[in-house]
Design an enzyme around this catalytic site. Structure first.
Site, short mmCIF file in Angstrom:
data_model
loop_
_atom_site.label_atom_id
_atom_site.label_comp_id
_atom_site.label_asym_id
_atom_site.label_seq_id
_atom_site.Cartn_x
_atom_site.Cartn_y
_atom_site.Cartn_z
N HIS A 60 119.23 30.98 -10.55
CA HIS A 60 118.42 31.69 -11.54
C HIS A 60 119.29 32.31 -12.63
CE1 HIS A 60 115.79 31.61 -7.97
NE2 HIS A 60 114.78 31.65 -8.83
N SER A 120 111.05 29.84 -4.03
CA SER A 120 111.13 30.87 -2.99
C SER A 120 110.11 30.66 -1.89
CB SER A 120 110.83 32.26 -3.58
OG SER A 120 111.73 32.56 -4.60
N TYR A 157 118.90 35.27 -13.75
CA TYR A 157 119.20 36.68 -13.43
C TYR A 157 120.42 36.85 -12.54
CZ TYR A 157 116.50 35.70 -9.15
OH TYR A 157 116.04 35.17 -7.98
N ASN A 210 101.76 37.56 -5.44
CA ASN A 210 101.44 39.00 -5.53
C ASN A 210 100.57 39.28 -6.74
OD1 ASN A 210 104.33 38.33 -6.68
ND2 ASN A 210 103.54 40.02 -7.92
N SER A 221 111.72 31.67 -13.30
CA SER A 221 112.39 30.36 -13.18
C SER A 221 111.60 29.28 -13.91
CB SER A 221 112.51 29.99 -11.69
OG SER A 221 111.22 29.72 -11.15
N ALA A 246 107.50 30.71 -7.01
CA ALA A 246 106.66 31.84 -6.64
C ALA A 246 106.42 32.63 -7.91
CB ALA A 246 107.37 32.70 -5.61
N HIS A 259 116.66 31.21 -0.15
CA HIS A 259 117.02 29.96 -0.82
C HIS A 259 118.21 29.35 -0.10
CE1 HIS A 259 114.90 30.57 -4.81
NE2 HIS A 259 114.70 31.71 -4.18
N HIS A 304 110.51 42.05 -2.91
CA HIS A 304 110.84 40.63 -2.73
C HIS A 304 110.29 40.14 -1.38
CE1 HIS A 304 112.95 36.87 -3.18
NE2 HIS A 304 113.67 37.06 -2.09
N1 HPA Z 1 107.03 38.84 -11.48
C1 HPA Z 1 108.06 38.02 -11.76
N2 HPA Z 1 108.49 37.08 -10.92
C2 HPA Z 1 107.84 36.95 -9.74
C3 HPA Z 1 106.76 37.77 -9.39
C4 HPA Z 1 106.34 38.77 -10.31
O1 HPA Z 1 105.39 39.53 -10.07
N3 HPA Z 1 106.34 37.38 -8.16
C5 HPA Z 1 107.16 36.34 -7.78
N4 HPA Z 1 108.06 36.09 -8.74
#
Ligand code: HPA
Length: 267
Positions: free
Chosen positions: A77, A25, A79, A229, A206, A107, A55, A242
């Protein structure tokens, strides 16, 4: 697989990549800057198409610093509803094309409280909490063993190279264990506390299925997470989106690209 390889070779004139990179990402820009041939996943037999914002969904071939490289610009992914077998098919394709070294990027949220957004973390090991394994099902003995060893998924020499490259570039680098959840929901504060207690430093959705398959096919793996984050328990009442994840990845991308280029140089 045969159909896929024939199709790709037809488009690339038999380009033989030695290094493969999966760009996560917000990190896909490398494949815009270095792009000799690009093929959309939508056109490749056996590939599923990418649906996530940010993406692109292209397989990009390029000469980078004198090395033949294939990049996945965007990944699919679990999900999204795809089977782990379909998500990891491109890894087997890269192996078949000749890739020996695979760089997986993503990410991830910080679980380790010393990590800050836009930090880069070398993955030293992982914990698969997705509840599934991509190798479930009949085994193809020509690709790998039924019960693959997992004692060194992330190659120690590559970790050393990545650390040296970061030092040479003056980039602060973290190291840690990547914890994979299925997503798509982010974690609750209680889940983050659990992950921390069980040894996770960063959490994402991922990389682990790809690493399991690449290790099974005997590729040398390097994993790098872009910390985007603070995880849920450290947000102090703020909400995670996101957009925030993409923004932090954007902030890190100059350093990230410089690091990847230097690593390619040193491999
Ligand atoms: N949790 C899960 N997946 C992620 C996160 C997170 O805080 N940040 C970026 N991908």
């Amino acid at each position: 697989m045969e159909k896929t390889i024939d199709f790709i070779n037809g488009k690339t004139n038999g380009f033989k990549p030695e290094i493969g990179i999966v760009l996560g990402s917000g990190l896909g820009e490398l494949a815009d800057e270095y792009c000799d041939i690009a093929i959309s996943y939508n056109d490749i037999p056996g590939f599923v198409k990418s649906t996530v914002v940010g993406h692109k969904g292209r397989l990009v071939f390029a000469d980078i610093r004198g090395k033949n490289v294939v990049m996945m610009q965007g990944r699919n992914h679990f999900y999204e509803g795809h089977d782990l077998k379909d998500i990891t098919f491109p890894i087997k394709v890269m192996k078949e094309l000749g890739v020996k070294t695979l760089i997986l990027t993503n990410a991830a949220g910080a679980v380790n409280e010393t990590f800050k957004p836009a930090d880069l973390m070398i993955i030293t090991d992982h914990i698969n909490f997705m509840g599934k394994n991509p190798l479930i099902g009949p085994n193809d003995n020509t690709l790998g063993e039924r019960f693959p060893d997992m004692s060194e998924v992330y190659n120690k020499d590559l970790i050393e190279i990545a650390e040296k490259c970061a030092n040479n570039l003056g980039i602060d680098i973290q190291k840690g264990v990547y914890w994979a959840n299925s997503g798509p929901s982010y974690e609750t504060p209680a889940e983050i506390n659990m992950i921390r207690m069980l040894g996770g430093d960063a959490v994402g959705m991922s990389t682990v299925p790809e690493a399991i398959v690449a290790n099974y096919c005997k590729m040398n793996i390097l994993g790098i997470s872009c910390i985007t984050n603070a995880a849920a328990s450290a947000l102090n009442g703020r909400k995670l989106s996101h957009e925030e994840v993409i923004e932090a990845a954007n902030k890190a991308k100059v350093r990230f690209k410089a690091l990847i280029l230097e690593i390619i140089n040193q491999i």
